[in-house]
Design a protein around this motif. Sequence first.
Motif, PDB file in Angstrom:
ATOM      1  N   GLY A 193       0.797  -1.218   0.000  1.00 44.70           N
ATOM      2  CA  GLY A 193       0.000   0.000   0.000  1.00 44.70           C
ATOM      3  C   GLY A 193       0.832   1.272   0.000  1.00 44.70           C
ATOM      4  N   PHE A 194       0.201   2.344   0.441  1.00 42.19           N
ATOM      5  CA  PHE A 194       0.864   3.648   0.411  1.00 42.19           C
ATOM      6  C   PHE A 194       1.995   3.717   1.430  1.00 42.19           C
ATOM      7  CE2 PHE A 194      -3.068   4.772  -1.717  1.00 42.19           C
ATOM      8  CZ  PHE A 194      -2.630   5.675  -2.677  1.00 42.19           C
ATOM      9  N   GLN A 195       3.122   4.288   1.000  1.00 44.48           N
ATOM     10  CA  GLN A 195       4.271   4.471   1.881  1.00 44.48           C
ATOM     11  C   GLN A 195       4.714   5.938   1.830  1.00 44.48           C
ATOM     12  OE1 GLN A 195       7.315   1.221   1.650  1.00 44.48           O
ATOM     13  NE2 GLN A 195       6.162   0.708  -0.197  1.00 44.48           N
ATOM     14  N   LYS A 196       5.124   6.451   2.974  1.00 44.53           N
ATOM     15  CA  LYS A 196       5.594   7.833   3.050  1.00 44.53           C
ATOM     16  C   LYS A 196       6.917   7.950   2.312  1.00 44.53           C
ATOM     17  CE  LYS A 196       7.337  11.308   6.145  1.00 44.53           C
ATOM     18  NZ  LYS A 196       7.894  11.631   7.447  1.00 44.53           N
ATOM     19  N   VAL A 197       7.017   8.953   1.446  1.00 43.03           N
ATOM     20  CA  VAL A 197       8.250   9.132   0.679  1.00 43.03           C
ATOM     21  C   VAL A 197       8.861  10.522   0.850  1.00 43.03           C
ATOM     22  CG1 VAL A 197       7.698   7.395  -1.054  1.00 43.03           C
ATOM     23  CG2 VAL A 197       6.955   9.759  -1.400  1.00 43.03           C
ATOM     24  N   ALA A 198       8.057  11.490   1.312  1.00 43.24           N
ATOM     25  CA  ALA A 198       8.565  12.858   1.455  1.00 43.24           C
ATOM     26  C   ALA A 198       7.570  13.679   2.247  1.00 43.24           C
ATOM     27  CB  ALA A 198       8.787  13.495   0.079  1.00 43.24           C
ATOM     28  N   GLY A 199       8.019  14.847   2.646  1.00 42.35           N
ATOM     29  CA  GLY A 199       7.129  15.815   3.280  1.00 42.35           C
ATOM     30  C   GLY A 199       6.841  16.939   2.292  1.00 42.35           C
ATOM     31  N   ILE A 200       5.656  17.523   2.375  1.00 43.38           N
ATOM     32  CA  ILE A 200       5.332  18.571   1.396  1.00 43.38           C
ATOM     33  C   ILE A 200       6.236  19.793   1.559  1.00 43.38           C
ATOM     34  CG2 ILE A 200       2.945  17.852   1.026  1.00 43.38           C
ATOM     35  CD1 ILE A 200       2.057  20.087   2.895  1.00 43.38           C
ATOM     36  N   GLN A 201       6.788  20.001   2.766  1.00 44.47           N
ATOM     37  CA  GLN A 201       7.687  21.148   2.967  1.00 44.47           C
ATOM     38  C   GLN A 201       8.949  21.028   2.120  1.00 44.47           C
ATOM     39  OE1 GLN A 201       7.398  18.701   5.186  1.00 44.47           O
ATOM     40  NE2 GLN A 201       9.488  18.096   5.649  1.00 44.47           N
ATOM     41  N   GLU A 202       9.314  19.799   1.741  1.00 46.79           N
ATOM     42  CA  GLU A 202      10.502  19.608   0.901  1.00 46.79           C
ATOM     43  C   GLU A 202      10.312  20.235  -0.477  1.00 46.79           C
ATOM     44  OE1 GLU A 202      12.199  15.552   0.914  1.00 46.79           O
ATOM     45  OE2 GLU A 202      10.709  15.138   2.477  1.00 46.79           O
ATOM     46  N   PHE A 203       9.055  20.411  -0.870  1.00 50.25           N
ATOM     47  CA  PHE A 203       8.774  20.925  -2.211  1.00 50.25           C
ATOM     48  C   PHE A 203       8.553  22.431  -2.243  1.00 50.25           C
ATOM     49  CE2 PHE A 203       8.361  16.506  -3.097  1.00 50.25           C
ATOM     50  CZ  PHE A 203       8.625  16.376  -4.451  1.00 50.25           C
ATOM     51  N   GLU A 204       8.969  23.108  -1.170  1.00 47.34           N
ATOM     52  CA  GLU A 204       8.834  24.570  -1.186  1.00 47.34           C
ATOM     53  C   GLU A 204       9.745  25.195  -2.225  1.00 47.34           C
ATOM     54  OE1 GLU A 204       9.331  26.002   2.782  1.00 47.34           O
ATOM     55  OE2 GLU A 204       7.486  25.057   3.478  1.00 47.34           O
ATOM     56  N   ASN A 205      10.932  24.608  -2.411  1.00 43.58           N
ATOM     57  CA  ASN A 205      11.901  25.194  -3.346  1.00 43.58           C
ATOM     58  C   ASN A 205      12.318  24.258  -4.471  1.00 43.58           C
ATOM     59  OD1 ASN A 205      12.119  27.690  -1.884  1.00 43.58           O
ATOM     60  ND2 ASN A 205      13.251  26.533  -0.351  1.00 43.58           N
ATOM     61  N   ILE A 206      11.694  23.098  -4.531  1.00 41.32           N
ATOM     62  CA  ILE A 206      12.013  22.172  -5.625  1.00 41.32           C
ATOM     63  C   ILE A 206      10.706  21.721  -6.263  1.00 41.32           C
ATOM     64  CG2 ILE A 206      14.153  21.330  -4.585  1.00 41.32           C
ATOM     65  CD1 ILE A 206      12.571  18.793  -3.731  1.00 41.32           C
ATOM     66  N   GLU A 207      10.797  21.160  -7.449  1.00 38.34           N
ATOM     67  CA  GLU A 207       9.586  20.654  -8.099  1.00 38.34           C
ATOM     68  C   GLU A 207       9.702  19.178  -8.462  1.00 38.34           C
ATOM     69  OE1 GLU A 207      10.772  22.520 -12.470  1.00 38.34           O
ATOM     70  OE2 GLU A 207       8.931  23.132 -11.464  1.00 38.34           O
ATOM     71  N   LYS A 208      10.869  18.581  -8.209  1.00 31.37           N
ATOM     72  CA  LYS A 208      11.000  17.139  -8.443  1.00 31.37           C
ATOM     73  C   LYS A 208      11.998  16.552  -7.465  1.00 31.37           C
ATOM     74  CE  LYS A 208      13.829  18.063 -12.525  1.00 31.37           C
ATOM     75  NZ  LYS A 208      15.182  17.604 -12.608  1.00 31.37           N
ATOM     76  N   LYS A 209      11.762  15.261  -7.164  1.00 31.07           N
ATOM     77  CA  LYS A 209      12.625  14.575  -6.223  1.00 31.07           C
ATOM     78  C   LYS A 209      12.726  13.119  -6.652  1.00 31.07           C
ATOM     79  CE  LYS A 209      13.201  13.379  -1.388  1.00 31.07           C
ATOM     80  NZ  LYS A 209      12.786  13.522  -0.025  1.00 31.07           N
ATOM     81  N   LEU A 210      13.938  12.584  -6.511  1.00 31.39           N
ATOM     82  CA  LEU A 210      14.168  11.177  -6.834  1.00 31.39           C
ATOM     83  C   LEU A 210      14.025  10.369  -5.557  1.00 31.39           C
ATOM     84  CD1 LEU A 210      15.070   9.118  -8.963  1.00 31.39           C
ATOM     85  CD2 LEU A 210      17.433   9.607  -8.283  1.00 31.39           C
ATOM     86  N   ILE A 211      13.208   9.341  -5.593  1.00 33.08           N
ATOM     87  CA  ILE A 211      13.041   8.491  -4.415  1.00 33.08           C
ATOM     88  C   ILE A 211      13.253   7.030  -4.794  1.00 33.08           C
ATOM     89  CG2 ILE A 211      11.498  10.073  -3.186  1.00 33.08           C
ATOM     90  CD1 ILE A 211       9.153   8.363  -4.129  1.00 33.08           C
ATOM     91  N   GLU A 212      13.687   6.258  -3.823  1.00 31.65           N
ATOM     92  CA  GLU A 212      13.830   4.811  -4.000  1.00 31.65           C
ATOM     93  C   GLU A 212      12.802   4.155  -3.098  1.00 31.65           C
ATOM     94  OE1 GLU A 212      16.731   4.982  -6.809  1.00 31.65           O
ATOM     95  OE2 GLU A 212      15.979   3.094  -5.994  1.00 31.65           O
ATOM     96  N   LEU A 213      12.025   3.263  -3.658  1.00 34.50           N
ATOM     97  CA  LEU A 213      10.986   2.612  -2.878  1.00 34.50           C
ATOM     98  C   LEU A 213      10.950   1.138  -3.260  1.00 34.50           C
ATOM     99  CD1 LEU A 213       8.939   3.581  -0.771  1.00 34.50           C
ATOM    100  CD2 LEU A 213       7.302   3.934  -2.618  1.00 34.50           C
ATOM    101  N   ASP A 214      11.255   0.277  -2.308  1.00 34.29           N
ATOM    102  CA  ASP A 214      11.268  -1.168  -2.553  1.00 34.29           C
ATOM    103  C   ASP A 214      12.067  -1.523  -3.810  1.00 34.29           C
ATOM    104  OD1 ASP A 214       9.720  -1.356  -0.317  1.00 34.29           O
ATOM    105  OD2 ASP A 214       7.844  -1.712  -1.389  1.00 34.29           O
ATOM    106  N   GLY A 215      13.214  -0.880  -3.964  1.00 38.04           N
ATOM    107  CA  GLY A 215      14.090  -1.184  -5.089  1.00 38.04           C
ATOM    108  C   GLY A 215      13.708  -0.519  -6.386  1.00 38.04           C
ATOM    109  N   LYS A 216      12.651   0.286  -6.378  1.00 35.52           N
ATOM    110  CA  LYS A 216      12.233   0.977  -7.598  1.00 35.52           C
ATOM    111  C   LYS A 216      12.633   2.449  -7.513  1.00 35.52           C
ATOM    112  CE  LYS A 216       8.424  -1.981  -8.803  1.00 35.52           C
ATOM    113  NZ  LYS A 216       7.028  -2.252  -8.789  1.00 35.52           N
ATOM    114  N   SER A 217      13.083   2.981  -8.620  1.00 33.30           N
ATOM    115  CA  SER A 217      13.467   4.384  -8.701  1.00 33.30           C
ATOM    116  C   SER A 217      12.263   5.175  -9.217  1.00 33.30           C
ATOM    117  CB  SER A 217      14.663   4.512  -9.656  1.00 33.30           C
ATOM    118  OG  SER A 217      15.107   5.835  -9.690  1.00 33.30           O
TER     119      SER A 217
END
Length: 111
Positions: free
Chosen positions: A2-26
């Motif tokens: 199911g849904f997993q936490k990957v970031a906080g919305i405050q991280e996107f105050e100055n960026i518009e994209k982020k790379l995350i790794e989740l269960d081996g997927k980019s």
Amino acid sequence: MGFQKVAGIQEFENIEKKLIELDGKSILLTKVEGDYYAISNKCPHMGGSLYKGTLEDGVITCPRHGAKYDAKTGKGLGKPKILFLEFKMQDDRSYPVKVEDGNILVDINIE
Ligand code: FES
């Protein structure tokens, strides 16, 4: 899982994209018009990192050969070419995203 936490919305105050790794997927997480979206970071053409591409008006452009994808849906856009040869465009994988209590959650286990 199911849904997993990957970031906080405050991280996107100055960026518009982020790379995350989740269960081996980019995964490429983006903010477009105030909402959050997740698509595979791996370009369906030859695996280029879409995170390293440009995001403009909700369209992510692969840095390797210029294929364009709708950052909201992963849908392939246009007719990309290498030199003068068009190559077959495929859609990128997209994943459901939701926001809860200031956290961004992604579900990568959908079929
Ligand atoms: S690897 Fe992305 S356009 Fe070729």
